[in-house]
Design a protein around this motif. Structure first.
Motif, PDB file in Angstrom:
ATOM      1  N   PHE A  55      -0.738 -12.453 -48.189  1.00 25.43           N
ATOM      2  CA  PHE A  55      -0.623 -12.451 -46.730  1.00 25.43           C
ATOM      3  C   PHE A  55       0.827 -12.309 -46.291  1.00 25.43           C
ATOM      4  O   PHE A  55       1.137 -11.560 -45.351  1.00 25.43           O
ATOM      5  N   ALA A  56       1.746 -13.009 -46.960  1.00 27.43           N
ATOM      6  CA  ALA A  56       3.166 -12.911 -46.613  1.00 27.43           C
ATOM      7  C   ALA A  56       3.694 -11.507 -46.874  1.00 27.43           C
ATOM      8  O   ALA A  56       4.457 -10.960 -46.065  1.00 27.43           O
ATOM      9  N   LEU A  94       3.986  -5.073 -42.369  1.00 25.85           N
ATOM     10  CA  LEU A  94       3.279  -4.742 -41.132  1.00 25.85           C
ATOM     11  C   LEU A  94       4.100  -3.824 -40.224  1.00 25.85           C
ATOM     12  O   LEU A  94       3.561  -2.874 -39.655  1.00 25.85           O
ATOM     13  N   ALA A  95       5.375  -4.068 -40.116  1.00 25.39           N
ATOM     14  CA  ALA A  95       6.216  -3.267 -39.225  1.00 25.39           C
ATOM     15  C   ALA A  95       6.404  -1.837 -39.741  1.00 25.39           C
ATOM     16  O   ALA A  95       6.610  -0.916 -38.961  1.00 25.39           O
ATOM     17  N   ALA A 102       1.925  -8.752 -46.881  1.00 25.45           N
ATOM     18  CA  ALA A 102       1.337  -7.877 -45.867  1.00 25.45           C
ATOM     19  C   ALA A 102       2.034  -8.056 -44.523  1.00 25.45           C
ATOM     20  O   ALA A 102       2.251  -7.091 -43.786  1.00 25.45           O
ATOM     21  N   HIS A 103       2.394  -9.269 -44.188  1.00 22.72           N
ATOM     22  CA  HIS A 103       3.086  -9.533 -42.923  1.00 22.72           C
ATOM     23  C   HIS A 103       4.449  -8.840 -42.895  1.00 22.72           C
ATOM     24  O   HIS A 103       4.872  -8.336 -41.852  1.00 22.72           O
ATOM     25  N   GLN A 104       5.148  -8.827 -44.028  1.00 18.18           N
ATOM     26  CA  GLN A 104       6.445  -8.153 -44.081  1.00 18.18           C
ATOM     27  C   GLN A 104       6.291  -6.634 -43.995  1.00 18.18           C
ATOM     28  O   GLN A 104       7.147  -5.960 -43.433  1.00 18.18           O
ATOM     29  N   VAL A 148      -1.194  -2.349 -39.844  1.00 20.25           N
ATOM     30  CA  VAL A 148      -2.028  -3.435 -40.350  1.00 20.25           C
ATOM     31  C   VAL A 148      -2.802  -3.013 -41.597  1.00 20.25           C
ATOM     32  O   VAL A 148      -2.751  -3.666 -42.644  1.00 20.25           O
ATOM     33  N   ALA A 151      -0.527  -2.240 -44.588  1.00 18.84           N
ATOM     34  CA  ALA A 151       0.104  -3.432 -45.148  1.00 18.84           C
ATOM     35  C   ALA A 151      -0.865  -4.202 -46.030  1.00 18.84           C
ATOM     36  O   ALA A 151      -0.514  -4.633 -47.138  1.00 18.84           O
ATOM     37  N   TYR A 152      -2.116  -4.369 -45.554  1.00 19.37           N
ATOM     38  CA  TYR A 152      -3.111  -5.071 -46.375  1.00 19.37           C
ATOM     39  C   TYR A 152      -3.463  -4.271 -47.630  1.00 19.37           C
ATOM     40  O   TYR A 152      -3.679  -4.844 -48.703  1.00 19.37           O
ATOM     41  N   ALA A 194      -0.425  -4.638 -50.092  1.00 18.57           N
ATOM     42  CA  ALA A 194      -0.367  -5.996 -50.647  1.00 18.57           C
ATOM     43  C   ALA A 194      -1.517  -6.239 -51.619  1.00 18.57           C
ATOM     44  O   ALA A 194      -1.319  -6.802 -52.706  1.00 18.57           O
TER      45      ALA A 194
END
Length: 113
Positions: A28-29, A35-36, A31-33, A40, A43-44, A47
């Motif tokens: 999750f972390a 994301l930009a 993917a969050h990084q 979405v 990123a998933y 990851a």
């Protein structure tokens, strides 16, 4: 004895849960990084792919480093076992085994002097 077994099982369950959720939070972390940069879904996907590749590499390492099988018995060992089986009465072997097991069971709490 039963309490120790339950304690070990509980600690193993806690360790597995921690590893499972820790891996999920790392994904999750990551993917969050990402994301930009890729959105979405991207990123998933990235990851998840990274974590999947790491898991597959770990599985390959464990499969390759598996211990070797014991070599088969030699012909001499087979001949000696056959000679013992022919010459020794099975009742004596079973009696000796039962006596040894009973001796171990009865002396399990006594200290060696």
């Amino acid at each position: 004895m039963f309490a120790r077994l339950i304690t070990k099982a509980l600690l193993a369950a806690i360790a597995l849960a921690a590893a499972f959720f820790g891996t999920g939070l790392l994904g999750f972390a990551l993917a969050h990084q990402l994301l930009a940069f890729v959105g979405v879904a991207g990123a998933y996907a990235i990851a998840g792919g990274i974590l999947l590749v790491l898991a597959l590499l770990l599985a390959v390492v464990f499969a390759v480093s598996r211990p070797r099988k014991a070599p088969p018995q030699s012909e001499l060992t087979r001949v000696l076992l056959a000679a013992v089986a022919k010459e020794t009465p099975w009742l004596a072997i079973l009696g000796a085994g039962l006596a040894g097991a009973a001796n171990m069971f009865l002396n399990r709490h006594k200290s060696a002097k």
